[in-house]
Design an enzyme around this catalytic site. Structure first.
Site, PDB file in Angstrom:
ATOM      1  N   LYS A  82       0.866  -1.187   0.000  1.00 44.20           N
ATOM      2  CA  LYS A  82       0.000   0.000   0.000  1.00 44.20           C
ATOM      3  C   LYS A  82       0.891   1.221   0.000  1.00 44.20           C
ATOM      4  CE  LYS A  82      -4.433   1.055   0.244  1.00 44.20           C
ATOM      5  NZ  LYS A  82      -5.599   0.252  -0.165  1.00 44.20           N
ATOM      6  N   ASP A  88      -6.993   4.165  -4.546  1.00 46.46           N
ATOM      7  CA  ASP A  88      -7.675   4.048  -3.246  1.00 46.46           C
ATOM      8  C   ASP A  88      -8.272   5.446  -3.019  1.00 46.46           C
ATOM      9  OD1 ASP A  88      -7.861   2.093  -0.774  1.00 46.46           O
ATOM     10  OD2 ASP A  88      -7.449   4.036   0.112  1.00 46.46           O
TER      11      ASP A  88
HETATM   12  P1  NDP Z   1     -12.956   7.795  -2.984  1.00 46.33           P
HETATM   13  O1  NDP Z   1     -11.869   8.777  -2.787  1.00 46.33           O
HETATM   14  O2  NDP Z   1     -13.519   7.561  -4.325  1.00 46.33           O
HETATM   15  O3  NDP Z   1     -14.190   8.157  -2.037  1.00 46.33           O
HETATM   16  C1  NDP Z   1     -14.035   8.236  -0.666  1.00 46.33           C
HETATM   17  C2  NDP Z   1     -15.365   8.614  -0.043  1.00 46.33           C
HETATM   18  O4  NDP Z   1     -15.270   8.473   1.376  1.00 46.33           O
HETATM   19  C3  NDP Z   1     -15.743  10.069  -0.278  1.00 46.33           C
HETATM   20  O5  NDP Z   1     -17.129  10.183  -0.266  1.00 46.33           O
HETATM   21  C4  NDP Z   1     -15.103  10.759   0.916  1.00 46.33           C
HETATM   22  O6  NDP Z   1     -15.702  12.007   1.253  1.00 46.33           O
HETATM   23  C5  NDP Z   1     -15.362   9.751   2.016  1.00 46.33           C
HETATM   24  N1  NDP Z   1     -14.294   9.870   3.021  1.00 46.33           N
HETATM   25  C6  NDP Z   1     -12.957   9.755   2.828  1.00 46.33           C
HETATM   26  N2  NDP Z   1     -12.286   9.956   3.963  1.00 46.33           N
HETATM   27  C7  NDP Z   1     -13.225  10.211   4.887  1.00 46.33           C
HETATM   28  C8  NDP Z   1     -13.157  10.507   6.261  1.00 46.33           C
HETATM   29  N3  NDP Z   1     -11.988  10.575   6.904  1.00 46.33           N
HETATM   30  N4  NDP Z   1     -14.334  10.686   6.918  1.00 46.33           N
HETATM   31  C9  NDP Z   1     -15.526  10.618   6.258  1.00 46.33           C
HETATM   32  N5  NDP Z   1     -15.641  10.352   4.948  1.00 46.33           N
HETATM   33  C10 NDP Z   1     -14.514  10.155   4.293  1.00 46.33           C
HETATM   34  O7  NDP Z   1     -12.400   6.431  -2.342  1.00 46.33           O
HETATM   35  P2  NDP Z   1     -12.916   4.943  -2.561  1.00 46.33           P
HETATM   36  O8  NDP Z   1     -14.373   4.914  -2.770  1.00 46.33           O
HETATM   37  O9  NDP Z   1     -12.020   4.306  -3.550  1.00 46.33           O
HETATM   38  O10 NDP Z   1     -12.552   4.287  -1.143  1.00 46.33           O
HETATM   39  C11 NDP Z   1     -13.495   4.196  -0.074  1.00 46.33           C
HETATM   40  C12 NDP Z   1     -13.063   3.092   0.878  1.00 46.33           C
HETATM   41  O11 NDP Z   1     -13.003   1.851   0.160  1.00 46.33           O
HETATM   42  C13 NDP Z   1     -11.673   3.259   1.498  1.00 46.33           C
HETATM   43  O12 NDP Z   1     -11.703   2.702   2.797  1.00 46.33           O
HETATM   44  C14 NDP Z   1     -10.778   2.404   0.610  1.00 46.33           C
HETATM   45  O13 NDP Z   1      -9.610   1.977   1.277  1.00 46.33           O
HETATM   46  C15 NDP Z   1     -11.723   1.244   0.343  1.00 46.33           C
HETATM   47  N6  NDP Z   1     -11.412   0.416  -0.828  1.00 46.33           N
HETATM   48  C16 NDP Z   1     -11.287   0.967  -2.075  1.00 46.33           C
HETATM   49  C17 NDP Z   1     -11.012   0.160  -3.151  1.00 46.33           C
HETATM   50  C18 NDP Z   1     -10.935   0.687  -4.538  1.00 46.33           C
HETATM   51  O14 NDP Z   1     -10.792  -0.123  -5.459  1.00 46.33           O
HETATM   52  N7  NDP Z   1     -11.043   1.985  -4.771  1.00 46.33           N
HETATM   53  C19 NDP Z   1     -10.790  -1.290  -2.986  1.00 46.33           C
HETATM   54  C20 NDP Z   1     -11.036  -1.785  -1.647  1.00 46.33           C
HETATM   55  C21 NDP Z   1     -11.309  -0.938  -0.627  1.00 46.33           C
HETATM   56  P3  NDP Z   1     -14.973  13.371   0.846  1.00 46.33           P
HETATM   57  O15 NDP Z   1     -15.265  13.553  -0.610  1.00 46.33           O
HETATM   58  O16 NDP Z   1     -15.577  14.391   1.732  1.00 46.33           O
HETATM   59  O17 NDP Z   1     -13.504  13.185   1.125  1.00 46.33           O
HETATM   60  O1  2IT Z   2      -7.869  -1.615  -0.720  1.00 50.91           O
HETATM   61  C1  2IT Z   2      -7.800  -2.123  -1.871  1.00 50.91           C
HETATM   62  O2  2IT Z   2      -7.962  -3.332  -2.054  1.00 50.91           O
HETATM   63  C2  2IT Z   2      -7.594  -1.215  -3.010  1.00 50.91           C
HETATM   64  N1  2IT Z   2      -7.536  -0.015  -2.819  1.00 50.91           N
HETATM   65  C3  2IT Z   2      -7.428  -1.793  -4.390  1.00 50.91           C
HETATM   66  C4  2IT Z   2      -6.029  -2.276  -4.605  1.00 50.91           C
HETATM   67  C5  2IT Z   2      -5.694  -2.704  -6.008  1.00 50.91           C
HETATM   68  O3  2IT Z   2      -4.510  -3.024  -6.208  1.00 50.91           O
HETATM   69  O4  2IT Z   2      -6.557  -2.737  -6.879  1.00 50.91           O
END
Ligand code: NDP
Ligand code: 2IT
Length: 454
Positions: free
Chosen positions: A126, A166
């Site tokens: 990561k 992420d």
């Molecule tokens: P994005 O940046 O697309 O979206 C994040 C969302 O979460 C936004 O709505 C953001 O609001 C909100 N957010 C972020 N930080 C905070 C915080 N500290 N408190 C409250 N709200 C918050 O990210 P993703 O959708 O990609 O990721 C969301 C979650 O999913 C994370 O935990 C990530 O690790 C996990 N994840 C993502 C994967 C991926 O493929 N993208 C894979 C597996 C897990 P704001 O716009 O106000 O910041």
């Molecule tokens: O938390 C996760 O699994 C991710 N942000 C996706 C990682 C990846 O390599 O696609």
């Protein structure tokens, strides 16, 4: 807590001070696998937990860049190369002001076990930076990404370490980073996943994490002979994961009544339909605005600010059947978990990484709800990243249906592994134990096969 766990955690905390999220992630796993360690003393002889909780390599670097006013800015960049026992390091990059070493170590540690569950040959890593993309111009984001890659390029490669997105990293950032790598190395290879479709990306990668979390929920419901049809769902976040979780819930006949961002959440009595979801995607993906604007646009919705310091988050205090936390770590505390249960929620499928605090997890397990922890439920994203790597190696691409089918089958297989491991260790239906044990055993056995450097 057993003596073994207490002793292990005391040493880990002394060695890694001020990293509470890392301690939290490791403790849950040590507690789960202490049952395995009793049955298999060889894991202790080989110091597997000690080795798994020590990154193979931590890279920390200066990221200088120039803002639009001509001022020099300095951020800190990281890549944690946690474990390569079953494949090259693989995992996302996070750009958020809260990013620090401990948060990335927790994410890298979780990633190792998650990737093991996917059935694909990927180790775990990561990275990211405390850079805040909010309010930055496109050019500023590009200059930051270029500077970030000016250092990262030395450490990654299609057979070494393959980052992805992420929080704060989507197609735009991956594009800027890919272009920089290609320029420095004079090489067009799959060193990142989540790429654009025209230049090596996979269909369904943007959708994969959200779709996967919903497929996982459907599998859990299937154990009780139920489906998502007609279920009311609470979703947090409004980014990549939340958007596609919402889309798949709609596909499967469910109703989504909440979405949020770091400022607050909306509750829509009529539900977020496809038209409203398209509006949210446009709002968020074009970085035009905040989720509060949803309530101005759609009269069936109300907006409530979230006070991060309050003792509970009102988003989790609504009548519903299912919850899909899809924003960030520790967004469900013990009180929130109790509120969910009291409101009738009996399915929690974690799109985010570690969104529930340990006391909250306890509440879910005690109430025997269908609780899918992040490392199992959100593994669809990295799984399709693995499929993107395969397509890049073959210089070929699969159709939408092919990738979606593979994703669906991988989520079924992860669900089955969790169920089987939980049953084998006397805790049927406990997906936390199942995910931790199934992931741990695969990595641990591979490490033993490869000797002390494995
Ligand atoms: P994005 O940046 O697309 O979206 C994040 C969302 O979460 C936004 O709505 C953001 O609001 C909100 N957010 C972020 N930080 C905070 C915080 N500290 N408190 C409250 N709200 C918050 O990210 P993703 O959708 O990609 O990721 C969301 C979650 O999913 C994370 O935990 C990530 O690790 C996990 N994840 C993502 C994967 C991926 O493929 N993208 C894979 C597996 C897990 P704001 O716009 O106000 O910041
Ligand atoms: O938390 C996760 O699994 C991710 N942000 C996706 C990682 C990846 O390599 O696609």
């Amino acid at each position: 807590m057993s003596d073994f766990v207490a002793d292990f955690m005391a040493k880990l905390k002394a060695k890694n001070p001020a990293e509470p999220e890392f301690h939290q992630a490791v403790q849950e796993v040590v507690e789960s696998v202490s049952l395995v360690l009793e049955k298999h003393p060889e894991y202790n002889t080989h110091k597997i937990m000690e080795r798994m909780s020590e990154p193979e390599r931590v890279i920390m670097f200066r990221v200088p860049w120039m803002d639009d006013q001509g001022n020099v800015q300095v951020n800190r960049g990281f890549r944690i190369e946690m474990n390569s026992a079953i494949g090259p390091y693989k995992g996302g990059l996070r750009l958020h002001p809260s990013v620090n070493l401990g948060i990335l170590k927790f994410l890298a540690f979780e990633q190792v076990l998650k990737n093991a569950l996917t059935t694909l040959p990927m180790g775990g890593g990561k990275g990211g930076s405390d850079f805040d993309p909010k309010g930055k111009s496109d050019n500023e984001v590009m200059r930051f990404c270029q500077s970030f890659m000016m250092e990262l390029y030395r450490h990654i490669g299609p057979n070494t370490d393959i980052p992805a997105g992420d929080i704060g990293v989507g197609g735009r950032e991956i594009g800027y980073m890919f272009g920089t790598y290609k320029k420095i190395r004079n090489e067009f290879t799959g060193i990142l996943t989540g790429k654009g479709l025209n230049w090596g990306g996979s269909l369904i990668r943007p959708e994969a994490t959200g779709y996967g979390a919903v497929y996982f929920a459907a599998e859990m419901l299937g154990t009780r002979g139920e489906t998502l049809e007609g279920k009311t769902c609470l979703v947090s976040g409004s980014g990549n994961v939340a958007q596609y979780a919402t889309e798949k819930i709609l596909d499967l006949g469910g109703k989504v009544v909440t979405l949020s961002d770091s400022g607050g959440y909306i509750y829509d009595t009529d539900g977020v339909d496809r038209e409203k979801l398209a509006w949210v995607m446009d709002l968020k993906n074009a970085r035009r605005g905040r989720i509060s604007e949803y309530a101005d646009k759609f009269s069936s919705a109300t907006y409530t600010p979230i006070d991060a310091g309050a003792d509970s988050n009102p988003l989790w205090d609504h009548k519903a059947d299912c919850a899909f936390p899809s924003a960030t770590q520790n967004e469900i505390n013990k009180k929130d978990a109790e509120n969910l249960i009291n409101n009738g929620v009996y399915v929690v499928s974690e799109g985010a990484n570690m969104p529930t605090v340990p006391d909250g997890v306890e509440v879910f397990l005690k109430n025997k709800i269908l609780y899918g922890p992040g490392k199992a439920a959100n593994a669809g994203g990295v799984a399709v990243s693995g499929l993107e790597m395969s397509q890049n190696s073959m210089r070929y691409s699969w159709s939408r249906e092919e990738v979606d089918n593979k994703l669906h089958n991988i989520m079924k297989s992860i669900h089955k592994s969790c169920i089987e491991a939980a049953e084998a260790y006397g805790a049927p239906g406990n997906y936390v134990l199942g995910a931790n044990i199934a992931g741990f055993k695969k990595v641990a056995d591979s490490m033993i096969d490869q000797g002390v450097f494995g």
